[in-house]
Design a protein around this motif. Structure first.
Motif, PDB file in Angstrom:
ATOM      1  N   LEU A  27     -57.054   0.836   7.725  1.00  0.00           N
ATOM      2  CA  LEU A  27     -55.667   1.864   7.662  1.00  0.00           C
ATOM      3  C   LEU A  27     -55.650   2.177   9.241  1.00  0.00           C
ATOM      4  N   HIS A  28     -56.887   2.801   9.397  1.00  0.00           N
ATOM      5  CA  HIS A  28     -56.873   3.626  10.874  1.00  0.00           C
ATOM      6  C   HIS A  28     -56.557   2.534  12.008  1.00  0.00           C
ATOM      7  N   THR A  29     -57.008   1.324  11.803  1.00  0.00           N
ATOM      8  CA  THR A  29     -56.682   0.403  12.687  1.00  0.00           C
ATOM      9  C   THR A  29     -55.251   0.101  12.986  1.00  0.00           C
ATOM     10  N   ILE A  30     -54.514   0.170  11.760  1.00  0.00           N
ATOM     11  CA  ILE A  30     -52.988  -0.197  11.820  1.00  0.00           C
ATOM     12  C   ILE A  30     -52.332   0.779  12.741  1.00  0.00           C
ATOM     13  N   MET A  31     -52.780   2.115  13.201  1.00  0.00           N
ATOM     14  CA  MET A  31     -52.258   3.100  14.077  1.00  0.00           C
ATOM     15  C   MET A  31     -52.427   2.683  15.580  1.00  0.00           C
ATOM     16  N   THR A  32     -53.383   1.668  15.809  1.00  0.00           N
ATOM     17  CA  THR A  32     -53.565   1.137  17.241  1.00  0.00           C
ATOM     18  C   THR A  32     -52.878   0.407  17.665  1.00  0.00           C
ATOM     19  N   LYS A  33     -52.637  -0.134  18.829  1.00  0.00           N
ATOM     20  CA  LYS A  33     -51.949  -1.390  19.495  1.00  0.00           C
ATOM     21  C   LYS A  33     -52.616  -2.497  19.669  1.00  0.00           C
ATOM     22  N   THR A  34     -53.498  -2.789  18.822  1.00  0.00           N
ATOM     23  CA  THR A  34     -54.381  -4.295  18.831  1.00  0.00           C
ATOM     24  C   THR A  34     -53.374  -5.327  18.591  1.00  0.00           C
ATOM     25  N   ALA A  35     -53.668  -6.418  18.965  1.00  0.00           N
ATOM     26  CA  ALA A  35     -52.841  -7.657  18.475  1.00  0.00           C
ATOM     27  C   ALA A  35     -52.911  -7.617  16.937  1.00  0.00           C
ATOM     28  N   GLU A  36     -54.180  -7.537  16.746  1.00  0.00           N
ATOM     29  CA  GLU A  36     -54.350  -7.705  15.130  1.00  0.00           C
ATOM     30  C   GLU A  36     -53.332  -6.729  14.216  1.00  0.00           C
ATOM     31  N   SER A  37     -53.219  -5.410  14.874  1.00  0.00           N
ATOM     32  CA  SER A  37     -52.502  -4.412  14.104  1.00  0.00           C
ATOM     33  C   SER A  37     -51.121  -4.672  13.856  1.00  0.00           C
ATOM     34  N   GLN A  38     -50.637  -5.186  15.291  1.00  0.00           N
ATOM     35  CA  GLN A  38     -49.137  -5.568  15.382  1.00  0.00           C
ATOM     36  C   GLN A  38     -49.032  -6.568  14.721  1.00  0.00           C
ATOM     37  N   GLY A  39     -49.752  -7.573  14.622  1.00  0.00           N
ATOM     38  CA  GLY A  39     -49.511  -8.767  13.760  1.00  0.00           C
ATOM     39  C   GLY A  39     -49.439  -8.436  12.111  1.00  0.00           C
ATOM     40  N   LEU A  40     -50.235  -7.699  11.912  1.00  0.00           N
ATOM     41  CA  LEU A  40     -50.359  -7.404  10.372  1.00  0.00           C
ATOM     42  C   LEU A  40     -48.766  -6.601  10.181  1.00  0.00           C
ATOM     43  N   PHE A  41     -48.572  -5.734  11.104  1.00  0.00           N
ATOM     44  CA  PHE A  41     -47.316  -4.873  10.748  1.00  0.00           C
ATOM     45  C   PHE A  41     -46.108  -5.801  10.634  1.00  0.00           C
ATOM     46  N   LEU A  42     -45.942  -6.690  11.694  1.00  0.00           N
ATOM     47  CA  LEU A  42     -45.025  -7.722  11.352  1.00  0.00           C
ATOM     48  C   LEU A  42     -44.941  -8.538  10.294  1.00  0.00           C
ATOM     49  N   GLU A  43     -46.386  -8.734   9.538  1.00  0.00           N
ATOM     50  CA  GLU A  43     -46.315  -9.348   8.359  1.00  0.00           C
ATOM     51  C   GLU A  43     -45.578  -8.509   7.279  1.00  0.00           C
ATOM     52  N   ILE A  44     -45.979  -7.229   7.355  1.00  0.00           N
ATOM     53  CA  ILE A  44     -45.283  -6.411   6.262  1.00  0.00           C
ATOM     54  C   ILE A  44     -43.925  -6.233   6.459  1.00  0.00           C
ATOM     55  N   LEU A  45     -43.249  -6.370   7.453  1.00  0.00           N
ATOM     56  CA  LEU A  45     -41.863  -6.328   7.946  1.00  0.00           C
ATOM     57  C   LEU A  45     -41.193  -7.672   7.300  1.00  0.00           C
ATOM     58  N   ASN A  46     -41.916  -8.663   7.504  1.00  0.00           N
ATOM     59  CA  ASN A  46     -41.576  -9.771   6.947  1.00  0.00           C
ATOM     60  C   ASN A  46     -41.283  -9.718   5.206  1.00  0.00           C
ATOM     61  N   LYS A  47     -42.507  -9.012   4.739  1.00  0.00           N
ATOM     62  CA  LYS A  47     -42.470  -8.866   3.435  1.00  0.00           C
ATOM     63  C   LYS A  47     -41.307  -8.040   2.869  1.00  0.00           C
ATOM     64  N   ALA A  48     -41.063  -6.760   3.637  1.00  0.00           N
ATOM     65  CA  ALA A  48     -39.984  -6.136   3.298  1.00  0.00           C
ATOM     66  C   ALA A  48     -38.619  -6.714   3.530  1.00  0.00           C
ATOM     67  N   LYS A  49     -38.366  -7.991   4.400  1.00  0.00           N
ATOM     68  CA  LYS A  49     -37.212  -8.272   4.456  1.00  0.00           C
ATOM     69  C   LYS A  49     -36.989  -9.316   3.236  1.00  0.00           C
ATOM     70  N   LYS A  50     -38.247  -9.987   2.574  1.00  0.00           N
ATOM     71  CA  LYS A  50     -37.890 -10.686   1.436  1.00  0.00           C
ATOM     72  C   LYS A  50     -37.800 -10.025   0.076  1.00  0.00           C
ATOM     73  N   GLU A  51     -38.637  -8.621  -0.124  1.00  0.00           N
ATOM     74  CA  GLU A  51     -38.410  -8.097  -1.344  1.00  0.00           C
ATOM     75  C   GLU A  51     -37.336  -6.990  -1.388  1.00  0.00           C
ATOM     76  N   VAL A  52     -36.658  -6.356  -0.351  1.00  0.00           N
ATOM     77  CA  VAL A  52     -35.724  -5.623  -0.171  1.00  0.00           C
ATOM     78  C   VAL A  52     -34.443  -5.668   0.585  1.00  0.00           C
ATOM     79  N   GLY A  53     -34.486  -6.810   1.451  1.00  0.00           N
ATOM     80  CA  GLY A  53     -33.617  -7.345   2.269  1.00  0.00           C
ATOM     81  C   GLY A  53     -33.367  -6.308   3.624  1.00  0.00           C
ATOM     82  N   PHE A  54     -34.725  -5.987   4.102  1.00  0.00           N
ATOM     83  CA  PHE A  54     -34.598  -5.276   5.324  1.00  0.00           C
ATOM     84  C   PHE A  54     -34.921  -6.081   6.310  1.00  0.00           C
ATOM     85  N   ASP A  55     -33.958  -6.415   7.184  1.00  0.00           N
ATOM     86  CA  ASP A  55     -34.074  -7.499   8.366  1.00  0.00           C
ATOM     87  C   ASP A  55     -33.752  -6.671   9.568  1.00  0.00           C
TER      88      ASP A  55
END
Length: 210
Positions: A27-55
């Motif tokens: 969780l602490h790594t997510i707060m950083t600007k690494t490629a891994e954390s940015q990629g993971l957060f984009l994964e989460i946003l894609n999940k939000a688009k599918k689950e609640v229609g947040f595009d």
């Protein structure tokens, strides 16, 4: 992981460390600007688009984050359409900005505005689930009013030296905003508004909605 749609342009994401057991990230790594954390957060946003229609395609993003414990992070994501459409395509790898809110209410009185009742109950739920917040001695009383379709929490005699004051302020700004510390505004609420919860609104909210 839990994704909640607050409005058409805002969602809340609640993450626990157990959500990433199969990934080389914490969780602490997510707060950083690494490629891994940015990629993971984009994964989460894609999940939000599918689950609640947040595009978020073509939108600018504001991401506000805080931790309710060492094991939990809460993100509020707000999307904004650009004021002017660019001719070039917007890079799909959006830059994610994290902003921490801080407020400094007065010690005698603080008034917070919630856009709806659900935001107040979500705030009470988060307080109830927190392992670090102890409300004892934090305030004298709290009253919840409704006025012009908005909800106002009036807190009196806030102890600015309380050990949990910073955490409390961080939590409440995820759901509401401080609007006034004027006694005149309290009189207006008393005269023209309606009391929803009297004296111990936060404790009552935790009891019934926590």
């Amino acid at each position: 992981m839990k994704i909640e749609k607050l409005t058409e342009n805002k969602i809340r994401i609640i993450l626990k460390s157990e959500d990433f057991k199969d990934k080389n990230i914490d969780l602490h790594t997510i707060m950083t600007k690494t490629a891994e954390s940015q990629g993971l957060f984009l994964e989460i946003l894609n999940k939000a688009k599918k689950e609640v229609g947040f595009d978020t395609e073509g939108c600018k993003l504001l991401i506000e984050a805080f931790s309710s414990s060492d094991d939990i992070y809460v993100f509020t994501v707000t999307k904004f359409l650009p004021e002017k459409e660019e001719n070039n395509k917007i890079n799909s790898n959006k830059r994610l900005k994290v902003k921490r809110k801080q407020i400094t209410p007065t010690s005698k009185m603080s008034i917070y505005e919630f856009s709806n009742f659900d935001n107040f109950t979500c705030f009470c739920e988060l307080l109830n689930n927190s392992k670090v917040i102890n409300l004892r001695g934090l305030m004298q009383s709290s009253t919840l009013y409704i006025y012009k379709n908005l909800y106002y929490l009036v807190i009196t005699n806030m102890n600015s030296k309380h050990k949990n004051i910073k955490s409390f302020n961080s939590y409440i700004t995820e759901f509401g905003k401080i609007v006034s510390n004027s006694e005149n505004f309290v009189h207006k609420l008393q005269e023209h508004g309606k009391v929803i919860m009297k004296k111990n609104a936060i404790y009552t909210g935790i009891k019934y909605f926590g």
